[in-house]
Write an enzyme that holds these catalytic residues in place. Structure first.
Site, PDB file in Angstrom:
ATOM      1  N   GLN A   1     -15.080   2.195   8.547  1.00 24.90           N
ATOM      2  CA  GLN A   1     -14.118   1.759   9.411  1.00 24.90           C
ATOM      3  C   GLN A   1     -14.574   2.514  11.003  1.00 24.90           C
ATOM      4  OE1 GLN A   1     -12.985   2.722   6.525  1.00 24.90           O
ATOM      5  NE2 GLN A   1     -10.755   1.998   5.975  1.00 24.90           N
TER       6      GLN A   1
ATOM      7  N   ARG B   1       0.874  -1.159   0.125  1.00 29.70           N
ATOM      8  CA  ARG B   1       0.095  -0.046   0.158  1.00 29.70           C
ATOM      9  C   ARG B   1       1.115   1.364  -0.049  1.00 29.70           C
ATOM     10  NH1 ARG B   1      -4.685   0.312   4.258  1.00 29.70           N
ATOM     11  NH2 ARG B   1      -5.642   1.838   2.980  1.00 29.70           N
TER      12      ARG B   1
ATOM     13  N   ASN C   1      -4.548  11.428   5.564  1.00 30.68           N
ATOM     14  CA  ASN C   1      -5.267  10.680   6.589  1.00 30.68           C
ATOM     15  C   ASN C   1      -6.674  10.243   5.575  1.00 30.68           C
ATOM     16  OD1 ASN C   1      -5.710   9.336   9.230  1.00 30.68           O
ATOM     17  ND2 ASN C   1      -7.503  10.536   9.341  1.00 30.68           N
ATOM     18  N   LYS C   2      -7.472   9.239   6.312  1.00 30.24           N
ATOM     19  CA  LYS C   2      -8.581   8.716   5.562  1.00 30.24           C
ATOM     20  C   LYS C   2      -9.434   9.730   4.838  1.00 30.24           C
ATOM     21  CE  LYS C   2      -9.157   5.509   5.271  1.00 30.24           C
ATOM     22  NZ  LYS C   2      -8.598   4.737   4.193  1.00 30.24           N
TER      23      LYS C   2
ATOM     24  N   ASP D   1      -1.546   8.865   8.178  1.00 26.05           N
ATOM     25  CA  ASP D   1      -0.894   7.787   7.552  1.00 26.05           C
ATOM     26  C   ASP D   1       0.578   8.354   7.136  1.00 26.05           C
ATOM     27  OD1 ASP D   1      -4.091   7.286   7.047  1.00 26.05           O
ATOM     28  OD2 ASP D   1      -2.948   5.267   6.689  1.00 26.05           O
TER      29      ASP D   1
HETATM   30  C1  LIG Z   1      -3.644   4.527  13.654  1.00 21.40           C
HETATM   31  S1  LIG Z   1      -4.560   4.153  11.955  1.00 21.40           S
HETATM   32  C2  LIG Z   1      -4.000   5.619  10.807  1.00 21.40           C
HETATM   33  C3  LIG Z   1      -4.926   5.763   9.621  1.00 21.40           C
HETATM   34  O1  LIG Z   1      -4.911   4.422   8.968  1.00 21.40           O
HETATM   35  C4  LIG Z   1      -6.307   4.672   8.443  1.00 21.40           C
HETATM   36  O2  LIG Z   1      -6.457   3.891   7.020  1.00 21.40           O
HETATM   37  P1  LIG Z   1      -6.795   2.707   6.628  1.00 21.40           P
HETATM   38  O3  LIG Z   1      -8.202   1.977   7.271  1.00 21.40           O
HETATM   39  O4  LIG Z   1      -7.087   2.752   5.156  1.00 21.40           O
HETATM   40  O5  LIG Z   1      -5.595   1.646   6.681  1.00 21.40           O
HETATM   41  C5  LIG Z   1      -6.685   5.676   8.646  1.00 21.40           C
HETATM   42  O6  LIG Z   1      -6.430   6.663   7.492  1.00 21.40           O
HETATM   43  C6  LIG Z   1      -6.381   5.955  10.078  1.00 21.40           C
HETATM   44  O7  LIG Z   1      -6.482   7.456  10.588  1.00 21.40           O
END
Ligand SMILES: CSC[C@H]1O[C@H](OP(=O)(O)O)[C@H](O)[C@@H]1O
Length: 341
Positions: free
Chosen positions: A187, A86, A238-239, A228
């Site tokens: 999520q 990723r 971030n998301k 991220d």
């Molecule tokens: C502590 S997790 C940080 C970050 O990762 C998540 O992305 P994903 O669900 O696509 O892996 C999300 O952006 C979280 O904020």
């Protein structure tokens, strides 16, 4: 390698297993990783997810195959394969590059195993330190909005933004948490809701498009999100949906904090425009598929734009909560992140 247990990942009796987060909260399904291709697949379909945790999973896999006697070229090949699984969360690259350096320096397999164990333990500590710093910022009575999932499901420890929330709750703070469901993969509505339930933190799920009216009503005292990748100027990815929250928070004077360990910092990335943004399967937007049923509401022919992340400029951030403390915009402008060189 010794047994290492996190909420959605465990290394036990010589096997690396992961809790398939696609099926939470209604089904608990564990998978044993049989190969690096296996793990790459689980990372790419978000069976295992979360910026720190995907790095930890990759790290434990390298420790596992080192334990099994893999030679340096096999170890390095697995590192490269996992590193490319990723593109946005830099914890994955930061952790794997530490292992890659040790392998290239000729450290023996037991040293590689020990380093993998150390990285896991560090992540647990980083979460605890962020929770301490962040919880101090939370007033006795607080309505907090959070986005996506940043709890123990996303790290080796208690989480980043959600680690702050659960720690403040344990410290007796009277919280009400607004949980953004976080389209398209939910999520928040699935995973953060589950974590709030487990922790006994009062929460309400909202659709992402409801955050604005809550802020207009004065119903949000603070926003806490994860990250991220954080660029050297404090911009961060971030998301997707985080940027719109930051703009709304700025307009409504709501304090907006990002909570992340220094393993999320990428000093080689000078600003947010340089952060690679993952785009994902259009089917994720056209419907929903999970253990609790699949449905497609969009026309088969529909075109889709599905970036997994967006970038929030530093100017919209009130503070950065890291394991070393809380930093203001002025701190960041004066180079506070350079300490992680
Ligand atoms: C502590 S997790 C940080 C970050 O990762 C998540 O992305 P994903 O669900 O696509 O892996 C999300 O952006 C979280 O904020």
């Amino acid at each position: 390698m010794k047994n290492l247990i996190a909420t959605s990942l465990k290394y036990q009796n010589g096997e690396l297993s992961l809790l398939d987060q696609r099926h939470l909260p209604h089904q608990t399904q564990w998978h044993i990783c049989q190969s690096d291709d296996d793990l790459v697949h689980y990372i790419q379909v978000l069976a295992i997810r979360g910026a720190p945790l995907i790095g930890i999973a990759a790290t434990l896999w390298i420790g596992h195959i080192a334990q099994q006697g893999a030679n340096a070229s096999a170890l390095l090949a697995s590192v490269e394969k996992l590193r490319a699984s990723r593109p946005t969360a830099v914890n994955l690259m930061n952790y794997l590059d530490r292992l890659k350096q040790a392998i290239q320096q000729g450290q023996d397999n037991q040293k590689i195993v020990a380093l993998a164990e150390q990285i896991f333990a560090e992540d647990v500590q980083l979460c605890a330190a962020m929770a301490e710093h962040g919880a101090r910022l939370i007033k006795a009575e607080s309505k907090i909005l959070t986005h996506c999932n940043t709890g123990s499901l996303a790290t080796a420890g208690m989480g980043t933004a959600i680690g702050v929330i659960t720690h403040a709750h344990k410290n007796g703070k009277n919280l009400q948490v607004w949980v953004d469901e976080t389209r398209p993969l939910l999520q928040g509505g699935r995973l953060t809701a589950w974590e709030m339930q487990q922790a006994g933190v009062p929460y309400k799920i909202i659709c992402d498009n409801m955050a604005a009216t809550l802020m207009a009503q004065g119903a949000v005292d603070m926003i806490l999100v994860g990250a991220d990748r954080i660029a050297s100027n404090g911009d961060f990815a971030n998301k997707v949906g985080t940027y719109s929250l930051a703009v709304l928070a700025h307009y409504h004077n709501v304090p907006f904090y990002v909570v992340a360990p220094s393993t999320t910092v990428d000093l080689a990335c000078t600003n947010g425009k340089k952060i690679p943004i993952e785009t994902r399967d259009p089917q994720e937007v056209k419907g929903i598929s999970a253990a609790f049923g699949s449905v497609q509401w969009a026309p088969d022919e529909a075109q889709v734009y599905n970036p997994a992340f967006d970038v929030t400029p530093a100017e919209l951030v009130t503070g950065w909560i890291l394991e070393t403390g809380v930093y203001s915009q002025q701190d960041i402008q004066q180079g506070a992140l350079q300490q992680f060189k």
